[in-house]
Design a protein around this motif. Structure first.
Motif, PDB file in Angstrom:
ATOM      1  N   ARG A   1       0.769  -1.431  -0.199  1.00  0.00           N
ATOM      2  CA  ARG A   1       0.019   0.168   0.250  1.00  0.00           C
ATOM      3  C   ARG A   1       1.301   1.424  -0.081  1.00  0.00           C
ATOM      4  O   ARG A   1       0.714   2.676  -0.440  1.00  0.00           O
ATOM      5  CB  ARG A   1      -1.095  -0.106   1.867  1.00  0.00           C
ATOM      6  N   VAL A   2       1.640   1.446   0.581  1.00  0.00           N
ATOM      7  CA  VAL A   2       2.502   2.278   0.853  1.00  0.00           C
ATOM      8  C   VAL A   2       3.518   2.552  -0.506  1.00  0.00           C
ATOM      9  O   VAL A   2       3.485   3.927  -1.379  1.00  0.00           O
ATOM     10  CB  VAL A   2       3.963   2.082   2.150  1.00  0.00           C
TER      11      VAL A   2
ATOM     12  N   LYS B   1     -10.138   5.047  -5.589  1.00  0.00           N
ATOM     13  CA  LYS B   1      -9.195   4.886  -4.954  1.00  0.00           C
ATOM     14  C   LYS B   1      -8.745   6.215  -3.611  1.00  0.00           C
ATOM     15  O   LYS B   1      -9.497   6.578  -2.994  1.00  0.00           O
ATOM     16  CB  LYS B   1      -7.667   5.049  -5.658  1.00  0.00           C
ATOM     17  N   GLU B   2      -7.457   7.145  -4.017  1.00  0.00           N
ATOM     18  CA  GLU B   2      -7.225   7.612  -3.105  1.00  0.00           C
ATOM     19  C   GLU B   2      -7.691   9.389  -3.713  1.00  0.00           C
ATOM     20  O   GLU B   2      -7.633  10.295  -2.940  1.00  0.00           O
ATOM     21  CB  GLU B   2      -5.798   8.222  -2.277  1.00  0.00           C
ATOM     22  N   GLY B   3      -8.243   9.246  -4.824  1.00  0.00           N
ATOM     23  CA  GLY B   3      -9.152  10.796  -5.017  1.00  0.00           C
ATOM     24  C   GLY B   3      -8.363  11.705  -5.661  1.00  0.00           C
ATOM     25  O   GLY B   3      -8.751  12.548  -6.123  1.00  0.00           O
TER      26      GLY B   3
ATOM     27  N   TYR C   1     -17.356   7.017  -5.249  1.00  0.00           N
ATOM     28  CA  TYR C   1     -17.115   6.049  -4.224  1.00  0.00           C
ATOM     29  C   TYR C   1     -16.270   4.816  -4.456  1.00  0.00           C
ATOM     30  O   TYR C   1     -15.573   4.710  -5.687  1.00  0.00           O
ATOM     31  CB  TYR C   1     -18.376   5.204  -4.446  1.00  0.00           C
ATOM     32  N   ASP C   2     -15.644   3.564  -3.564  1.00  0.00           N
ATOM     33  CA  ASP C   2     -14.847   3.146  -3.339  1.00  0.00           C
ATOM     34  C   ASP C   2     -15.040   1.986  -2.716  1.00  0.00           C
ATOM     35  O   ASP C   2     -15.825   2.263  -1.132  1.00  0.00           O
ATOM     36  CB  ASP C   2     -13.261   3.772  -3.135  1.00  0.00           C
ATOM     37  N   PRO C   3     -14.944   0.601  -2.384  1.00  0.00           N
ATOM     38  CA  PRO C   3     -15.322  -0.395  -1.325  1.00  0.00           C
ATOM     39  C   PRO C   3     -13.658   0.358  -0.077  1.00  0.00           C
ATOM     40  O   PRO C   3     -14.587  -0.847   1.289  1.00  0.00           O
ATOM     41  CB  PRO C   3     -14.690  -1.339  -2.296  1.00  0.00           C
ATOM     42  N   GLU C   4     -12.639   0.693  -0.520  1.00  0.00           N
ATOM     43  CA  GLU C   4     -11.932   0.658   1.085  1.00  0.00           C
ATOM     44  C   GLU C   4     -11.976   1.862   1.821  1.00  0.00           C
ATOM     45  O   GLU C   4     -11.359   3.184   1.436  1.00  0.00           O
ATOM     46  CB  GLU C   4     -10.404   0.416   0.193  1.00  0.00           C
ATOM     47  N   PRO C   5     -12.520   1.453   3.109  1.00  0.00           N
ATOM     48  CA  PRO C   5     -12.776   2.805   3.782  1.00  0.00           C
ATOM     49  C   PRO C   5     -11.472   4.006   3.981  1.00  0.00           C
ATOM     50  O   PRO C   5     -11.336   4.568   4.278  1.00  0.00           O
ATOM     51  CB  PRO C   5     -12.660   1.977   5.449  1.00  0.00           C
ATOM     52  N   ASP C   6     -10.112   2.923   4.048  1.00  0.00           N
ATOM     53  CA  ASP C   6      -8.852   4.082   4.083  1.00  0.00           C
ATOM     54  C   ASP C   6      -8.984   4.944   2.786  1.00  0.00           C
ATOM     55  O   ASP C   6      -8.831   6.372   2.885  1.00  0.00           O
ATOM     56  CB  ASP C   6      -7.764   2.778   3.813  1.00  0.00           C
TER      57      ASP C   6
ATOM     58  N   ALA D   1      -9.978   9.741  -0.150  1.00  0.00           N
ATOM     59  CA  ALA D   1     -10.423  10.804  -0.947  1.00  0.00           C
ATOM     60  C   ALA D   1     -10.981  11.697  -0.591  1.00  0.00           C
ATOM     61  O   ALA D   1     -10.850  13.380  -0.707  1.00  0.00           O
ATOM     62  CB  ALA D   1     -10.794   9.948  -1.637  1.00  0.00           C
ATOM     63  N   ALA D   2     -12.035  11.750   0.842  1.00  0.00           N
ATOM     64  CA  ALA D   2     -12.678  13.003   1.504  1.00  0.00           C
ATOM     65  C   ALA D   2     -11.971  14.137   2.218  1.00  0.00           C
ATOM     66  O   ALA D   2     -11.894  15.768   1.767  1.00  0.00           O
ATOM     67  CB  ALA D   2     -14.071  11.552   2.467  1.00  0.00           C
ATOM     68  N   ALA D   3     -10.949  13.600   2.787  1.00  0.00           N
ATOM     69  CA  ALA D   3      -9.783  14.015   3.056  1.00  0.00           C
ATOM     70  C   ALA D   3      -9.174  15.087   1.859  1.00  0.00           C
ATOM     71  O   ALA D   3      -9.136  16.791   1.753  1.00  0.00           O
ATOM     72  CB  ALA D   3      -8.889  13.866   3.271  1.00  0.00           C
ATOM     73  N   LEU D   4      -9.047  14.971   0.250  1.00  0.00           N
ATOM     74  CA  LEU D   4      -8.337  15.610  -0.467  1.00  0.00           C
ATOM     75  C   LEU D   4      -8.756  16.088  -0.775  1.00  0.00           C
ATOM     76  O   LEU D   4      -8.566  17.390  -1.465  1.00  0.00           O
ATOM     77  CB  LEU D   4      -7.750  14.674  -1.295  1.00  0.00           C
ATOM     78  N   LEU D   5     -10.330  16.133  -1.545  1.00  0.00           N
ATOM     79  CA  LEU D   5     -11.453  16.858  -1.251  1.00  0.00           C
ATOM     80  C   LEU D   5     -11.923  17.854  -0.560  1.00  0.00           C
ATOM     81  O   LEU D   5     -13.116  18.459  -1.572  1.00  0.00           O
ATOM     82  CB  LEU D   5     -12.031  16.206  -2.037  1.00  0.00           C
ATOM     83  N   GLY D   6     -11.548  17.983   0.169  1.00  0.00           N
ATOM     84  CA  GLY D   6     -11.940  18.462   1.387  1.00  0.00           C
ATOM     85  C   GLY D   6     -13.604  18.478   1.346  1.00  0.00           C
ATOM     86  O   GLY D   6     -14.371  19.192   1.928  1.00  0.00           O
ATOM     87  N   ALA D   7     -14.058  17.149   1.662  1.00  0.00           N
ATOM     88  CA  ALA D   7     -15.354  16.794   1.939  1.00  0.00           C
ATOM     89  C   ALA D   7     -15.479  15.244   2.939  1.00  0.00           C
ATOM     90  O   ALA D   7     -14.121  14.987   3.476  1.00  0.00           O
ATOM     91  CB  ALA D   7     -15.478  15.769   0.824  1.00  0.00           C
ATOM     92  N   SER D   8     -16.171  15.451   3.782  1.00  0.00           N
ATOM     93  CA  SER D   8     -16.627  14.747   4.618  1.00  0.00           C
ATOM     94  C   SER D   8     -17.363  13.047   3.985  1.00  0.00           C
ATOM     95  O   SER D   8     -18.038  13.538   3.158  1.00  0.00           O
ATOM     96  CB  SER D   8     -17.443  15.581   6.001  1.00  0.00           C
ATOM     97  N   PRO D   9     -16.140  12.014   4.542  1.00  0.00           N
ATOM     98  CA  PRO D   9     -17.018  10.451   3.831  1.00  0.00           C
ATOM     99  C   PRO D   9     -17.912  10.451   4.215  1.00  0.00           C
ATOM    100  O   PRO D   9     -17.907  10.119   5.617  1.00  0.00           O
ATOM    101  CB  PRO D   9     -15.221   9.796   4.350  1.00  0.00           C
TER     102      PRO D   9
END
Length: 319
Positions: free
Chosen positions: A122-123, A159-161, A179-184, A189-197
């Motif tokens: 993942r890293v 993925k990560e947005g 949308y994405d199946p992975e919570p991480d 993605a939400a953090a990058l886009l300034g949104a709330s998951p």
């Protein structure tokens, strides 16, 4: 120097990417390393695991990519020698090679056995998404498919947005549903886009769901944006558990005639990079013709194909 039709299309549509990577010669050096490493990893699987024409999704990616180039035969025997390439000096092209080196250090056989720590993979994946050559490749795609023409966009497996971020930096769509199946990945993605998951704002919605076929996800999509006029599918199909079902459900979220903007790595693209990405958790490997067959089977019609495989499959389809 000879150029294929796809080379010419890549020069036409991805000129900025090629220029940033030092020109066509530097790009070709980098691509040669991707092939060289693919052969190296396939040879390791053959020697250490006895793999012939498969060996899990990682082995399948290597086999199909090398078979498409005539490097291996139907049984997986290496029949064409690939010389160690000259190293590129351009920073972006060199970075591409360094990604292959970092993956190589994990050990191809260990990856195929599934004994490499998933966090290490993942890293490495997150590192790839942030690298300069990938940023330029990703940033060029929205311009090629003219994403600015669309006001309501849905993006599966975001993925990560980073693709959503690339779109929103150059365009202000009325609605963007990802949308994405992975919570991480949803959190990132939400953090990058300034949104709330999992909370739809006025314009942006990023939710965790395995598929838009899920009733809750489908209902959220309908409430958020009604009928979407575009779906953005960028290096997405191989993450889907059941691509045909997913595409069929996605079609229901689109209004008639909506655009499907497709960019997908295929076996005819960079072989080593394909194998690396597949090891991060992809579920399928496609030839470019497989991608088109999937879209046709899901009821979409091809409007324009930009490239078949160089640097990857790029096309616009319609619902």
């Amino acid at each position: 120097m000879s150029f294929s039709l796809d080379d010419l299309n890549a020069l036409r549509h991805y000129g900025r990417f090629i220029k940033a990577n030092g020109g066509i010669d530097e790009v070709r050096k980098a691509l040669a390393w991707s092939l060289w490493y693919a052969v190296k990893w396939w040879d390791e699987l053959r020697r250490e695991l006895g793999v012939d024409a498969g060996g899990g999704i990682f082995g399948k990616a290597l086999y199909m990519a090398l078979r498409a180039r005539g490097v291996v035969d139907d049984e997986g025997e290496i029949v064409k020698k690939v010389e160690r390439p000259e190293r590129p000096v351009n920073p972006y092209a060199a970075e591409f090679v360094e990604l292959h080196e970092a993956f190589d250090a994990l050990g191809a056989a260990s990856v195929a056995r599934g004994i490499v720590d998933r966090e290490r993979l993942r890293v490495l994946y997150s590192s790839m998404l942030a690298q300069g050559w990938y940023n330029i490749m990703r940033d060029t795609f929205p311009d090629v498919v003219k994403v600015e023409k669309f006001g309501k966009i849905v993006e599966p497996h975001c993925k990560e947005g980073q693709m959503a971020y690339a779109v929103l930096r150059r365009h202000s769509p009325d609605k963007y549903f990802a949308y994405d199946p992975e919570p991480d990945d949803v959190e990132a993605a939400a953090a990058l886009l300034g949104a709330s998951p999992n909370t739809c704002g006025e314009r942006i919605c990023v939710v965790q769901t395995p598929t838009i076929c899920d009733p809750h996800a489908a209902e959220t999509a309908r409430k958020f944006a009604g009928q979407f006029d575009a779906a953005l599918i960028f290096h997405t199909l191989y993450w889907m558990s059941d691509p045909l079902t997913e595409l069929s459900c996605l079609k229901k979220a689109l209004k008639p005639g909506a655009a499907v903007l497709v960019g997908q790595q295929v076996v005819e693209s960079t072989p080593g990079l394909l194998a690396i990405v597949v090891s991060f958790g992809a579920k399928h490997v496609f030839r470019w013709k497989d991608v088109e067959s999937l879209l046709e089977a899901a009821g979409f019609k091809k409007e324009k194909r930009y490239t078949r495989y160089s640097p990857y499959y790029i096309a616009v389809w319609r619902a």
